[in-house]
Motif scaffolding. Structure first.
Motif, PDB file in Angstrom:
ATOM      1  N   LEU A 117      14.550  12.830  70.565  1.00  0.00           N
ATOM      2  CA  LEU A 117      15.410  14.012  70.531  1.00  0.00           C
ATOM      3  C   LEU A 117      16.532  13.763  69.533  1.00  0.00           C
ATOM      4  CD1 LEU A 117      15.954  16.787  71.848  1.00  0.00           C
ATOM      5  CD2 LEU A 117      17.421  15.607  73.478  1.00  0.00           C
ATOM      6  N   ILE A 118      16.622  14.592  68.488  1.00  0.00           N
ATOM      7  CA  ILE A 118      17.631  14.365  67.450  1.00  0.00           C
ATOM      8  C   ILE A 118      18.698  15.453  67.406  1.00  0.00           C
ATOM      9  CG2 ILE A 118      16.184  12.937  65.975  1.00  0.00           C
ATOM     10  CD1 ILE A 118      15.621  15.423  64.290  1.00  0.00           C
ATOM     11  N   HIS A 119      18.460  16.568  68.088  1.00  0.00           N
ATOM     12  CA  HIS A 119      19.453  17.641  68.156  1.00  0.00           C
ATOM     13  C   HIS A 119      19.691  18.016  69.612  1.00  0.00           C
ATOM     14  CE1 HIS A 119      19.730  18.414  63.871  1.00  0.00           C
ATOM     15  NE2 HIS A 119      18.404  18.365  63.802  1.00  0.00           N
TER      16      HIS A 119
ATOM     17  N   ALA B 105      10.638  18.467  80.257  1.00  0.00           N
ATOM     18  CA  ALA B 105       9.256  18.188  80.661  1.00  0.00           C
ATOM     19  C   ALA B 105       8.660  17.034  79.860  1.00  0.00           C
ATOM     20  CB  ALA B 105       8.405  19.438  80.491  1.00  0.00           C
ATOM     21  N   LEU B 106       9.099  16.873  78.624  1.00  0.00           N
ATOM     22  CA  LEU B 106       8.623  15.760  77.808  1.00  0.00           C
ATOM     23  C   LEU B 106       9.281  14.443  78.205  1.00  0.00           C
ATOM     24  CD1 LEU B 106       8.435  17.359  74.247  1.00  0.00           C
ATOM     25  CD2 LEU B 106       6.533  16.613  75.675  1.00  0.00           C
ATOM     26  N   GLY B 107      10.298  14.500  79.050  1.00  0.00           N
ATOM     27  CA  GLY B 107      10.960  13.283  79.501  1.00  0.00           C
ATOM     28  C   GLY B 107      12.154  12.888  78.661  1.00  0.00           C
ATOM     29  N   LEU B 108      12.649  13.824  77.862  1.00  0.00           N
ATOM     30  CA  LEU B 108      13.804  13.542  77.008  1.00  0.00           C
ATOM     31  C   LEU B 108      15.068  14.042  77.687  1.00  0.00           C
ATOM     32  CD1 LEU B 108      12.201  14.716  73.674  1.00  0.00           C
ATOM     33  CD2 LEU B 108      12.569  12.363  74.393  1.00  0.00           C
ATOM     34  N   GLY B 109      16.158  13.315  77.500  1.00  0.00           N
ATOM     35  CA  GLY B 109      17.414  13.703  78.124  1.00  0.00           C
ATOM     36  C   GLY B 109      18.505  13.872  77.095  1.00  0.00           C
ATOM     37  N   LYS B 110      19.143  12.770  76.763  1.00  0.00           N
ATOM     38  CA  LYS B 110      20.249  12.802  75.817  1.00  0.00           C
ATOM     39  C   LYS B 110      19.743  12.661  74.381  1.00  0.00           C
ATOM     40  CE  LYS B 110      23.485  10.799  79.082  1.00  0.00           C
ATOM     41  NZ  LYS B 110      24.461   9.741  79.327  1.00  0.00           N
ATOM     42  N   ILE B 111      20.624  12.945  73.440  1.00  0.00           N
ATOM     43  CA  ILE B 111      20.295  12.778  72.026  1.00  0.00           C
ATOM     44  C   ILE B 111      19.956  11.311  71.777  1.00  0.00           C
ATOM     45  CG2 ILE B 111      21.213  12.918  69.681  1.00  0.00           C
ATOM     46  CD1 ILE B 111      22.875  15.277  70.571  1.00  0.00           C
ATOM     47  N   ASN B 112      18.987  11.075  70.923  1.00  0.00           N
ATOM     48  CA  ASN B 112      18.460   9.753  70.561  1.00  0.00           C
ATOM     49  C   ASN B 112      17.619   9.118  71.662  1.00  0.00           C
ATOM     50  OD1 ASN B 112      19.461   9.719  67.932  1.00  0.00           O
ATOM     51  ND2 ASN B 112      21.442   8.957  68.616  1.00  0.00           N
TER      52      ASN B 112
ATOM     53  N   HIS C  33      12.033  21.679  65.843  1.00  0.00           N
ATOM     54  CA  HIS C  33      13.323  21.657  65.159  1.00  0.00           C
ATOM     55  C   HIS C  33      14.349  20.782  65.883  1.00  0.00           C
ATOM     56  CE1 HIS C  33      13.319  24.836  68.142  1.00  0.00           C
ATOM     57  NE2 HIS C  33      14.637  24.795  68.161  1.00  0.00           N
ATOM     58  N   LEU C  34      14.012  20.291  67.076  1.00  0.00           N
ATOM     59  CA  LEU C  34      14.934  19.467  67.860  1.00  0.00           C
ATOM     60  C   LEU C  34      14.528  17.999  67.914  1.00  0.00           C
ATOM     61  CD1 LEU C  34      15.400  21.797  70.971  1.00  0.00           C
ATOM     62  CD2 LEU C  34      16.893  21.596  68.986  1.00  0.00           C
ATOM     63  N   VAL C  35      13.300  17.684  67.540  1.00  0.00           N
ATOM     64  CA  VAL C  35      12.782  16.328  67.721  1.00  0.00           C
ATOM     65  C   VAL C  35      12.212  15.766  66.425  1.00  0.00           C
ATOM     66  CG1 VAL C  35      12.223  16.697  70.150  1.00  0.00           C
ATOM     67  CG2 VAL C  35      10.492  17.145  68.427  1.00  0.00           C
ATOM     68  N   SER C  36      12.058  14.443  66.413  1.00  0.00           N
ATOM     69  CA  SER C  36      11.291  13.787  65.358  1.00  0.00           C
ATOM     70  C   SER C  36      10.106  13.107  66.026  1.00  0.00           C
ATOM     71  CB  SER C  36      12.142  12.772  64.596  1.00  0.00           C
ATOM     72  OG  SER C  36      12.457  11.682  65.418  1.00  0.00           O
ATOM     73  N   VAL C  37       8.987  13.055  65.317  1.00  0.00           N
ATOM     74  CA  VAL C  37       7.746  12.534  65.883  1.00  0.00           C
ATOM     75  C   VAL C  37       7.209  11.442  64.972  1.00  0.00           C
ATOM     76  CG1 VAL C  37       5.417  13.129  66.627  1.00  0.00           C
ATOM     77  CG2 VAL C  37       7.251  14.802  66.853  1.00  0.00           C
ATOM     78  N   GLU C  38       6.839  10.305  65.582  1.00  0.00           N
ATOM     79  CA  GLU C  38       6.236   9.197  64.851  1.00  0.00           C
ATOM     80  C   GLU C  38       4.948   8.797  65.555  1.00  0.00           C
ATOM     81  OE1 GLU C  38       8.943   5.917  64.730  1.00  0.00           O
ATOM     82  OE2 GLU C  38      10.661   7.242  64.517  1.00  0.00           O
ATOM     83  N   GLU C  39       3.964   8.393  64.783  1.00  0.00           N
ATOM     84  CA  GLU C  39       2.721   7.909  65.371  1.00  0.00           C
ATOM     85  C   GLU C  39       2.888   6.437  65.737  1.00  0.00           C
ATOM     86  OE1 GLU C  39      -1.966   7.562  64.225  1.00  0.00           O
ATOM     87  OE2 GLU C  39      -0.733   9.110  63.279  1.00  0.00           O
ATOM     88  N   VAL C  40       2.427   6.068  66.924  1.00  0.00           N
ATOM     89  CA  VAL C  40       2.535   4.697  67.423  1.00  0.00           C
ATOM     90  C   VAL C  40       1.138   4.117  67.518  1.00  0.00           C
ATOM     91  CG1 VAL C  40       3.251   3.264  69.361  1.00  0.00           C
ATOM     92  CG2 VAL C  40       4.592   5.268  68.738  1.00  0.00           C
ATOM     93  N   LYS C  41       0.999   2.885  67.090  1.00  0.00           N
ATOM     94  CA  LYS C  41      -0.312   2.219  67.179  1.00  0.00           C
ATOM     95  C   LYS C  41      -0.444   1.504  68.489  1.00  0.00           C
ATOM     96  CE  LYS C  41      -1.795   2.498  62.766  1.00  0.00           C
ATOM     97  NZ  LYS C  41      -3.038   2.554  62.181  1.00  0.00           N
TER      98      LYS C  41
END
Length: 60
Positions: A8-10, A25-32, A52-60
């Motif tokens: 969550l970035i915003h 629902a995604l389990g995000l709370g505070k920024i970062n 527009h509120l999150v950043s997404v990275e692929e994890v191996k």
């Protein structure tokens, strides 16, 4: 199975209630805050709604 890291970035302040519920629902709370989720259609759909509120990275 592939996984994605969602951060969550915003703030969700002054956002639509559906967007706030999606972030929670995604389990995000505070920024970062970050969470690792499975990369499936349901998760991608939720991420698309709040892209527009999150950043997404692929994890191996």
């Amino acid at each position: 199975m592939a996984q994605v890291k969602v951060t969550l970035i915003h703030s969700v302040a002054h956002r639509q209630p559906t967007q706030r519920r999606t972030v929670k629902a995604l389990g995000l709370g505070k920024i970062n805050s970050s969470v690792i989720l499975p990369d499936n259609a349901a998760t991608r759909g939720q991420i698309f709604k709040i892209a527009h509120l999150v950043s997404v990275e692929e994890v191996k």
